[in-house]
Design a protein around this motif. Structure first.
Motif: not given
Ligand code: NAP
Ligand code: ZN
Ligand code: ZN
Length: 351
Positions: A237, A261, A284, A286
């Protein structure tokens, strides 16, 4: 009919060897360009070895072309004899579809005419690339090289430069963003320089531990070795944006885990197929996308940006006779960071 010395692959996986092609006399809207330098892109290797299927042989690769205008057709308005110009990955497109009208000719709905391993607009005349001494191109598909740039270091901008500039710009990379460049090869090293010039904080993700010093010297702020499994846990992340330039199979799911995120990973490297799990995207929110070179207008913008920011490729200049050796070294990730063919070496062997 302009008899033109070239180097060609005669069949998939055959060595690249001397060959002669015919270039057309410039038509009303064409320019004839004497080629000075041509970069070696990993796509040349994928195609010469038919790794994507459908390759057309004999193939004269090369789409990172820099040269001098030596003749112009009667209606040419953009160029004059003596201009220093570039030709990138395509030499024509339909000019009428929505993509072409918006300056995104690379996504031409009828298919762009790629510089080699493709056909002219008539659908039957094969195109031949820059491993040759000259090329005839329609004036609208030619780029202006800003003055004062060392030309052998400019050639790779015509593919590696635009392929990295375009997604960094399109996806809005901005000063302070945490950007990772995955793979430090021809595309990757341009990605580092361009992302830095855009103000990002840049980390190189590489499977070659020996490239650490180079990465930092190229301007990267950090270097992470992807062959060390802990790297993925330690950098989870971390990034707003990852540009994936890797030419061979690798773990896409692990790389997605490095995004914050709402972060975005863009694929420009083209190994096939790409194995993907849903979880790293879903968990997340993405984004995963891809990007293909750039249009003519954006390629000119990239060249002007590189001139303004002093961005050039780091190159190893070779004579054309060393092209097969260069291919082998590219495949071993042993290139610092782009091979460029000095086309004078081709002129000498073909009097
Ligand atoms: P390159 O100079 O060979 O660089 C590729 C880099 O990928 C290598 O330097 C290496 O970097 C990394 N790599 C190679 N093998 C690997 C492996 N087995 N596992 C992990 N990493 C590996 O190639 P390039 O000319 O930059 O081209 C890269 C890719 O982009 C090719 O697939 C090419 O066809 C594609 N391409 C796409 C576009 C487009 O418009 N989308 C345009 C041009 C090229 P490290 O040593 O740092 O790990
Ligand atoms: Zn290329
Ligand atoms: Zn079109």
């Amino acid at each position: 009919m302009l008899h033109t010395p070239a180097y060609a692959a005669k069949a998939a996986k055959a060595p690249i060897e001397p060959y002669e092609i015919i270039r057309r006399e410039p038509g009303a809207h064409d320019v004839l360009i004497d080629i000075l330098y041509c970069g070696i892109c990993h796509s040349d290797i994928h195609q010469a070895r038919d790794e994507w299927g459908g390759s057309i042989f004999p193939m004269v690769p090369g789409h990172e072309i820099v040269g001098t205008v030596v003749r112009t057709g009667g209606h040419v308005t953009k160029w004059k004899v003596g201009d220093t110009v570039g030709v990138g990955c395509f030499i024509d497109s339909c000019r009428e579809c929505e993509a072409c009208r918006e300056g995104e000719e690379q996504f031409c709905e009828e298919g762009m005419s790629v510089t080699y391993n493709g056909y002219e607009r008539d659908g039957k005349t094969p195109t031949y690339g820059g491993y040759s001494t000259r090329i005839t191109v329609n004036e609208d598909y030619v780029l202006r090289i800003p003055s004062g740039m060392p030309l052998e270091r400019v050639a790779p901008l015509l593919c590696a430069g635009i392929t990295t500039y375009s997604p960094l710009k399109h996806f809005g990379v901005k000063p302070g963003d945490e950007v990772a460049i995955l793979g430090l090869g021809g595309l990757g090293h341009m990605g580092v320089k361009i992302a830095k010039a855009m103000g990002a904080r840049v980390t190189v993700l590489s499977h070659s531990p020996g490239k650490r010093d180079d990465a930092l010297a190229l301007g990267a702020d950090d270097f992470v070795v992807t062959s060390n499994e802990n790297s993925f846990r330690e950098n989870e992340k971390r990034f707003n944006f990852i540009l994936d330039t890797v030419s061979a199979m690798h773990d896409y799911n692990a790389c997605l885990g490095l995004l914050k995120r709402d972060g975005t990973m863009v694929l420009v490297g083209i190994p096939e197929p790409v194995p993907l799990s849903a979880a790293p995207l879903v968990m997340q929110r993405r984004h995963l996308s891809g990007s293909l070179i750039g249009g003519i207008r954006e390629t000119q913008e990239m060249l002007d940006f590189c001139a303004e920011h002093g961005v050039l490729s780091d190159v190893e200049v070779i004579p054309v006779q060393k092209v097969n050796e260069a291919y082998e070294r590219v495949l071993k990730s042993d290139v610092r960071y782009r091979f460029v063919i000095d086309i004078a070496s081709l002129k000498e062997t073909h009097p």
